[in-house]
Write a protein that holds these residues in place. Sequence first.
Motif, PDB file in Angstrom:
ATOM      1  N   PRO A  37       2.657  -9.837  14.300  1.00 43.96           N
ATOM      2  CA  PRO A  37       1.646 -10.180  13.288  1.00 43.96           C
ATOM      3  C   PRO A  37       2.232 -10.569  11.938  1.00 43.96           C
ATOM      4  O   PRO A  37       3.256 -10.047  11.502  1.00 43.96           O
ATOM      5  N   PHE A  38       1.523 -11.487  11.280  1.00 40.28           N
ATOM      6  CA  PHE A  38       1.903 -11.957   9.940  1.00 40.28           C
ATOM      7  C   PHE A  38       0.617 -12.132   9.142  1.00 40.28           C
ATOM      8  O   PHE A  38      -0.343 -12.733   9.624  1.00 40.28           O
ATOM      9  N   ILE A  39       0.604 -11.604   7.896  1.00 41.17           N
ATOM     10  CA  ILE A  39      -0.597 -11.695   7.051  1.00 41.17           C
ATOM     11  C   ILE A  39      -0.284 -12.469   5.767  1.00 41.17           C
ATOM     12  O   ILE A  39       0.696 -12.182   5.075  1.00 41.17           O
ATOM     13  N   LEU A  40      -1.139 -13.434   5.462  1.00 47.73           N
ATOM     14  CA  LEU A  40      -1.057 -14.227   4.238  1.00 47.73           C
ATOM     15  C   LEU A  40      -2.247 -13.879   3.349  1.00 47.73           C
ATOM     16  O   LEU A  40      -3.387 -13.869   3.817  1.00 47.73           O
ATOM     17  N   ASN A 312       8.047  -6.844  12.710  1.00 53.30           N
ATOM     18  CA  ASN A 312       7.240  -6.638  11.508  1.00 53.30           C
ATOM     19  C   ASN A 312       7.350  -7.783  10.526  1.00 53.30           C
ATOM     20  O   ASN A 312       8.300  -8.576  10.550  1.00 53.30           O
ATOM     21  N   SER A 313       6.378  -7.858   9.660  1.00 45.99           N
ATOM     22  CA  SER A 313       6.447  -8.666   8.446  1.00 45.99           C
ATOM     23  C   SER A 313       6.052  -7.742   7.300  1.00 45.99           C
ATOM     24  O   SER A 313       5.727  -6.574   7.519  1.00 45.99           O
ATOM     25  N   LYS A 321       0.036  -2.914  -3.464  1.00 41.86           N
ATOM     26  CA  LYS A 321       0.587  -2.005  -2.472  1.00 41.86           C
ATOM     27  C   LYS A 321       1.337  -2.816  -1.412  1.00 41.86           C
ATOM     28  O   LYS A 321       0.900  -3.899  -1.017  1.00 41.86           O
ATOM     29  N   VAL A 322       2.455  -2.282  -0.945  1.00 44.88           N
ATOM     30  CA  VAL A 322       3.292  -2.998   0.017  1.00 44.88           C
ATOM     31  C   VAL A 322       3.103  -2.389   1.404  1.00 44.88           C
ATOM     32  O   VAL A 322       3.183  -1.165   1.576  1.00 44.88           O
ATOM     33  N   TRP A 323       2.868  -3.251   2.379  1.00 46.40           N
ATOM     34  CA  TRP A 323       2.594  -2.834   3.748  1.00 46.40           C
ATOM     35  C   TRP A 323       3.628  -3.392   4.719  1.00 46.40           C
ATOM     36  O   TRP A 323       4.080  -4.525   4.561  1.00 46.40           O
ATOM     37  N   CYS A 324       3.964  -2.581   5.698  1.00 49.73           N
ATOM     38  CA  CYS A 324       4.724  -3.048   6.847  1.00 49.73           C
ATOM     39  C   CYS A 324       3.690  -3.412   7.921  1.00 49.73           C
ATOM     40  O   CYS A 324       2.915  -2.559   8.365  1.00 49.73           O
ATOM     41  N   VAL A 325       3.665  -4.672   8.308  1.00 48.86           N
ATOM     42  CA  VAL A 325       2.716  -5.173   9.304  1.00 48.86           C
ATOM     43  C   VAL A 325       3.488  -5.338  10.611  1.00 48.86           C
ATOM     44  O   VAL A 325       4.480  -6.059  10.654  1.00 48.86           O
ATOM     45  N   TYR A 326       3.038  -4.684  11.666  1.00 48.02           N
ATOM     46  CA  TYR A 326       3.803  -4.723  12.913  1.00 48.02           C
ATOM     47  C   TYR A 326       2.870  -4.540  14.104  1.00 48.02           C
ATOM     48  O   TYR A 326       1.675  -4.246  13.943  1.00 48.02           O
ATOM     49  N   HIS A 327       3.409  -4.724  15.293  1.00 47.14           N
ATOM     50  CA  HIS A 327       2.613  -4.437  16.484  1.00 47.14           C
ATOM     51  C   HIS A 327       3.174  -3.204  17.185  1.00 47.14           C
ATOM     52  O   HIS A 327       4.339  -2.855  17.028  1.00 47.14           O
TER      53      HIS A 327
END
Length: 361
Positions: A37-40, A312-313, A321-327
């Motif tokens: 996953p990647f979030i913009l 992750n992205s 706030k900083v997030w780790c986005v992963y599956h």
Amino acid sequence: MIIKNLRLSLLIGCCLLFISTSHAQSNNPLDVAFGDPFILYDDDTGAYYMYGTGGVENGFVAYASKDLKNWENKGTVYTTRQEKSWGTKDFWAPEVYKRGGKYYMFYSAHWKDNPNEELENYRIGIATSTSPTGPFIDITGRPLFDPGYPIIDGNVYFAEGGRQYLYYSRCCYKNPVQSEIADWAKQEGMFDEIEESWIYGVELASDFSHVIGEPKLLLRPPASLADKQSEWESRSVTSGEVNRRWTEGSYLFKHNELYYMMYSANHFGGENYAVGYATASNPLGPFEKSSTNPILQKNTSTGGYVSGTGHNSVLKDKEGKVWCVYHARTAKTGSQRMVFLDELKILPNGQLIVDGPTVKP
């Protein structure tokens, strides 16, 4: 005394009900079945857009959200049903960047130009759109470049002074590597050889038309068993799962003059998929892996039910706030990869910590 006990029982009951309800309404995993996953975050629309592997055959879909909790499926945003399509299958790991009012999608796919009929003929391409929900149209009708071996997981870092860099993973396919872990696996009668994937970086032209110079090898699995990284990066081999060691899914960002490269190791389809990071003073290295790796891994061995945490992205939301986005996978979702968001913290000494994997409200 009876009244006091009744009040206590009611209080405990309410607490248990709150805990149960909170768990039922937890955000992790999100209701999005994506890998990679990647979030913009888009300032113009004030919304978040998520892209990933899955959701449609031979293409990509997108989800939109205002709060990172509730996500709406916006449908197919990229498909091979277009004149300039160059991929045939295995459309993976899209990342979308906004530059000059346009949106650019970097993605991996199996290249149709395959005279030797290679089983893994992956390259990285670029498609563009005037909207974060597409349609994204391929720019040239062919991959960005051909290094002569299969590559996946394109990630772009935009540096100071207008320079930009592309990071990618060379596939394990037909890349057997001599190492102490390979010798061990052969002695144990497990595998005759161990293939590896490596992460490379290369400068990218400002208009995304080509790469500049030769790609530089940045990260690879350890060759020595004495290397502290060797244990966690070799779990797919030592568990007998597969004769491959991965270094893939890279994501680069900068903090306090230091470049951080997060990456994943082990088989993406297994429980041992995990995330580590390395740092450098230059976007093209040399990178040094952190002694605290892995910083994100399965929790099934400690009583949890989340495994396969990886690719992750990083997202900085509109509140900072900083997030780790992963599956990852759970006991409930089985083999289906689901999206997780957990807080990414940077300690005063520069150490990265992912507050996860969590299943929480």
